[in-house]
Motif scaffolding. Structure first.
Motif, PDB file in Angstrom:
ATOM      1  N   ILE A  84      15.906  26.720 -20.455  1.00 44.31           N
ATOM      2  CA  ILE A  84      16.988  26.448 -21.403  1.00 44.31           C
ATOM      3  C   ILE A  84      16.687  27.083 -22.757  1.00 44.31           C
ATOM      4  O   ILE A  84      17.563  27.723 -23.374  1.00 44.31           O
ATOM      5  CB  ILE A  84      17.214  24.930 -21.545  1.00 44.31           C
ATOM      6  CG1 ILE A  84      17.829  24.375 -20.252  1.00 44.31           C
ATOM      7  CG2 ILE A  84      18.125  24.621 -22.734  1.00 44.31           C
ATOM      8  CD1 ILE A  84      17.922  22.865 -20.220  1.00 44.31           C
ATOM      9  N   ALA A  85      15.464  26.932 -23.220  1.00 43.23           N
ATOM     10  CA  ALA A  85      15.088  27.517 -24.517  1.00 43.23           C
ATOM     11  C   ALA A  85      15.218  29.038 -24.476  1.00 43.23           C
ATOM     12  O   ALA A  85      15.732  29.661 -25.421  1.00 43.23           O
ATOM     13  CB  ALA A  85      13.667  27.102 -24.881  1.00 43.23           C
ATOM     14  N   GLY A  86      14.766  29.644 -23.371  1.00 43.96           N
ATOM     15  CA  GLY A  86      14.840  31.104 -23.258  1.00 43.96           C
ATOM     16  C   GLY A  86      16.268  31.613 -23.218  1.00 43.96           C
ATOM     17  O   GLY A  86      16.600  32.633 -23.841  1.00 43.96           O
ATOM     18  N   MET A  87      17.141  30.904 -22.504  1.00 43.04           N
ATOM     19  CA  MET A  87      18.537  31.352 -22.430  1.00 43.04           C
ATOM     20  C   MET A  87      19.291  31.077 -23.722  1.00 43.04           C
ATOM     21  O   MET A  87      20.203  31.833 -24.081  1.00 43.04           O
ATOM     22  CB  MET A  87      19.222  30.711 -21.227  1.00 43.04           C
ATOM     23  CG  MET A  87      18.856  31.444 -19.938  1.00 43.04           C
ATOM     24  SD  MET A  87      19.650  30.790 -18.459  1.00 43.04           S
ATOM     25  CE  MET A  87      18.565  29.417 -18.076  1.00 43.04           C
ATOM     26  N   ALA A  88      18.914  30.025 -24.429  1.00 45.78           N
ATOM     27  CA  ALA A  88      19.534  29.794 -25.742  1.00 45.78           C
ATOM     28  C   ALA A  88      19.249  30.972 -26.677  1.00 45.78           C
ATOM     29  O   ALA A  88      20.141  31.452 -27.384  1.00 45.78           O
ATOM     30  CB  ALA A  88      19.011  28.491 -26.346  1.00 45.78           C
ATOM     31  N   GLU A 106      16.709  24.673 -10.056  1.00 45.45           N
ATOM     32  CA  GLU A 106      16.773  24.280 -11.468  1.00 45.45           C
ATOM     33  C   GLU A 106      17.385  25.359 -12.349  1.00 45.45           C
ATOM     34  O   GLU A 106      18.062  25.053 -13.336  1.00 45.45           O
ATOM     35  CB  GLU A 106      15.391  23.881 -11.997  1.00 45.45           C
ATOM     36  CG  GLU A 106      14.321  24.947 -11.905  1.00 45.45           C
ATOM     37  CD  GLU A 106      13.476  24.795 -10.661  1.00 45.45           C
ATOM     38  OE1 GLU A 106      12.275  25.115 -10.725  1.00 45.45           O
ATOM     39  OE2 GLU A 106      14.012  24.369  -9.608  1.00 45.45           O
ATOM     40  N   GLU A 107      17.198  26.647 -11.980  1.00 44.30           N
ATOM     41  CA  GLU A 107      17.776  27.686 -12.825  1.00 44.30           C
ATOM     42  C   GLU A 107      19.301  27.669 -12.790  1.00 44.30           C
ATOM     43  O   GLU A 107      19.949  28.107 -13.745  1.00 44.30           O
ATOM     44  CB  GLU A 107      17.247  29.082 -12.449  1.00 44.30           C
ATOM     45  CG  GLU A 107      17.473  29.506 -11.036  1.00 44.30           C
ATOM     46  CD  GLU A 107      16.314  29.150 -10.122  1.00 44.30           C
ATOM     47  OE1 GLU A 107      16.271  29.690  -9.006  1.00 44.30           O
ATOM     48  OE2 GLU A 107      15.454  28.325 -10.514  1.00 44.30           O
ATOM     49  N   SER A 108      19.893  27.181 -11.703  1.00 45.20           N
ATOM     50  CA  SER A 108      21.355  27.116 -11.662  1.00 45.20           C
ATOM     51  C   SER A 108      21.889  26.120 -12.684  1.00 45.20           C
ATOM     52  O   SER A 108      22.885  26.389 -13.375  1.00 45.20           O
ATOM     53  CB  SER A 108      21.846  26.767 -10.256  1.00 45.20           C
ATOM     54  OG  SER A 108      21.430  25.477  -9.868  1.00 45.20           O
ATOM     55  N   ILE A 109      21.225  24.975 -12.822  1.00 46.01           N
ATOM     56  CA  ILE A 109      21.733  23.987 -13.780  1.00 46.01           C
ATOM     57  C   ILE A 109      21.304  24.317 -15.202  1.00 46.01           C
ATOM     58  O   ILE A 109      22.070  24.100 -16.149  1.00 46.01           O
ATOM     59  CB  ILE A 109      21.313  22.550 -13.383  1.00 46.01           C
ATOM     60  CG1 ILE A 109      22.171  21.542 -14.176  1.00 46.01           C
ATOM     61  CG2 ILE A 109      19.821  22.296 -13.590  1.00 46.01           C
ATOM     62  CD1 ILE A 109      22.164  20.149 -13.590  1.00 46.01           C
ATOM     63  N   SER A 114      23.199  25.964 -20.383  1.00 40.63           N
ATOM     64  CA  SER A 114      23.045  26.857 -21.533  1.00 40.63           C
ATOM     65  C   SER A 114      24.326  27.637 -21.802  1.00 40.63           C
ATOM     66  O   SER A 114      24.729  27.825 -22.957  1.00 40.63           O
ATOM     67  CB  SER A 114      21.891  27.838 -21.288  1.00 40.63           C
ATOM     68  OG  SER A 114      20.675  27.157 -21.058  1.00 40.63           O
ATOM     69  N   ALA A 115      24.973  28.089 -20.725  1.00 39.28           N
ATOM     70  CA  ALA A 115      26.189  28.889 -20.886  1.00 39.28           C
ATOM     71  C   ALA A 115      27.341  28.069 -21.456  1.00 39.28           C
ATOM     72  O   ALA A 115      28.037  28.531 -22.375  1.00 39.28           O
ATOM     73  CB  ALA A 115      26.586  29.499 -19.547  1.00 39.28           C
TER      74      ALA A 115
END
Length: 386
Positions: A84-88, A106-109, A114-115
């Motif tokens: 989440i931090a990386g995608m933010a 977990e990456e799907s959620i 994040s999106a």
């Protein structure tokens, strides 16, 4: 101006299913793709499968190293926080028109969450599927569907489930499973070429492919379950190829049992990672799959490949008649293996290749929907249909 589509992937099996979709989007006028790489892709222990993404020439927009070097229950939660931090950070700098997420990991959620906080439309592949196995994957999959704006479902039944949880019909697209696209598009290898590729001299004798993953609901018994499977394979007389498990809690124990089997049985080969061409042809020439991978449910029917699904994982999932479900008990697994290899009536039925998961055109259908969808308020404003 082209729409920019980001695809998020965290593990080798997920990327192989996404790859035909990325290819189709790349071929579509007005769309361009990039890939967010995270999770097990970036870890040597799990085969460093980012190398396949690089070999495919993808534009990797960022790499988020998120997987702790443990297999405890908390490891996935810590990894999710890092994602989440990386995608933010990524979305603050580079904003796509769509984010595509796959399935139930977990990456799907983390990607969907994040999106939506960045007002980016989420395209979810594989929503509406369900298994009665008590695994965390099921609620994660359904939660991602509620966060998503476009649904690319594999079957009519999956689409109906999404309608039951309040999703608007116009958002739901029945496209089939893109894993079948991969099977149909991968170049064929002869059995002799395959044996050279994986360095075995089995001279065309039967072999089985094993993909067994831990399940959170019983991960503490992972070693016992894998030991039972290994003992059956050792006494079966069959040649065996075992792929490493995914990164879920319990994988350390499974890997330990695989290594012990390889050490004591020269009919067994194990791999952390195989190139897509090699892996697909490994399945094409196999006599059966053994384990609990979704590949046995979704892709194997289109190859006419019997699949023995052991334990709770995948129970109750929509499936073709190629699948034999068993408990963890050794006699039941052994009988299923006998049926899969030697029951000619069963093998002839499986060879008809009947599948509920589509015809291998999912990628093109998904690309068409994305191309024709306009990002904007109507898409982002989700309503709950009663």
């Amino acid at each position: 101006m082209s729409k920019r589509v980001f695809f998020l992937t965290g593990i080798r099996s997920e990327y192989d299913i996404l790859a035909p979709v990325i290819d189709a989007v790349d071929r579509t006028d007005g769309l361009e793709t990039s890939v967010i790489v995270t999770g097990a892709h970036l870890i040597e222990k799990f085969g460093h499968s980012v190398q396949q993404i690089e070999a495919d020439g993808r534009d990797i927009v960022t790499r988020i190293r998120s997987l702790p070097e443990t297999d405890s229950l908390s490891s996935r939660v810590h990894g999710a926080a890092t994602q989440i931090a990386g995608m933010a950070d990524l979305f603050a700098e580079k904003r796509p028109d769509f984010l595509v997420v796959m399935g139930d990991r977990e990456e799907s959620i983390t990607g969907a969450l994040s999106a939506v906080y960045h007002n980016i439309p989420v395209v979810h592949i594989g929503g509406g599927d369900h298994a009665e196995d008590g695994n965390v994957d099921n609620p994660i999959r359904h939660a991602v569907s509620k966060l998503s704006h476009l649904h690319m479902v594999t079957t009519e039944l999956s689409g109906q489930r999404l309608e039951r949880i309040g999703e608007e019909n116009w958002r739901i697209n029945v496209v089939g499973a893109s894993g079948i696209d991969r099977l149909l598009s991968t170049q064929h290898m002869s059995r002799e070429q395959l044996e050279q590729e994986i360095n075995v001299g089995w001279e065309g004798k039967p072999y089985v492919v094993v993909l067994y993953h831990p399940t959170i609901s019983d991960f503490e018994e992972a070693r016992i379950h894998m030991r039972t499977i290994c003992d059956i394979l050792e006494t079966s007389g069959l040649n065996v190829v075992i792929m490493a498990p995914n990164s879920d809690p319990g994988n350390f124990a499974i890997v330990s049992e695989i290594e012990a089997l390889v050490e004591r049985c020269d009919r067994v080969r194990s791999f952390k990672f195989l190139p897509r061409k090699t892996f697909v042809n490994l399945l094409r020439h196999a006599h059966a799959m053994v384990g609990n991978s979704s590949a046995g449910i979704i892709e194997a029917p289109s190859l006419g490949l019997p699949a023995i699904n052991i334990g709770v994982r995948q129970r109750g999932r929509e499936h073709a008649e190629n699948v034999i479900f068993t408990s963890y008990e050794a006699p039941e697994i052994s009988e299923a293996l006998r049926k899969a290899i030697f029951d000619q009536g069963f093998r002839e039925r499986v060879a008809l290749k009947r599948s509920p998961y589509g015809d291998g055109t999912a990628g093109e259908r998904i690309a068409k929907v994305i191309r024709e969808t306009v990002p904007g308020p109507e898409l982002m404003h989700k309503k709950f249909v009663m």
